[in-house]
Design a protein around this motif. Sequence first.
Motif: not given
Length: 161
Positions: A83-88, A122-128, A131-133
């Motif tokens: 739910r962190a910014e890049a994924c949002q 809150y961030c999985l280090g996969n922002c690029a 959205p990640s899970l």
Amino acid sequence: MERHRPWAEERACAILAEHQHLRGALLPMLHALQEEFGYIDDAALPLLAKTLNLSRAEIHGVVSFYHEFRRQRPGQHVLKVCRAEACQSMGAEALIAHIQDHLRIDFGHTSADGRFSLEAVYCLGNCALSPSLLLDDTLHGRVSPARFDALTAPLVQEAAE
Ligand code: FES
């Protein structure tokens, strides 16, 4: 397949004994208990307190402070949705709405059939690749609602068999 053992006091005591020699043993003990059982059972708190010569309130405070420690037995499959910014910014909220609707659960809960637990991270280090899970510790990126359905379909199917 069930990844965690059912709570067993004898096994918990063995885990605590294995970590007792460590400095700052509480966190390693908590991680090891969660790794084994999937959560921190209420019955673990007095065992930890006794082993570490701390009060139950102190143990409870630490367990509550770190959100990664679960207090309830998780479902068979654990979904951790970023739910962190890049994924949002790449549609995480629409994905989350789809997941909640599809599995009929909110964050912090397990589906009625015990199949899935849903957790926020809150961030999985996969922002690029937002959205990640994480699904059972496997990282997935660029997860659209359709891709989520494809990822979980075999697991839902497995439940129906
Ligand atoms: S913000 Fe979601 S992986 Fe970094």
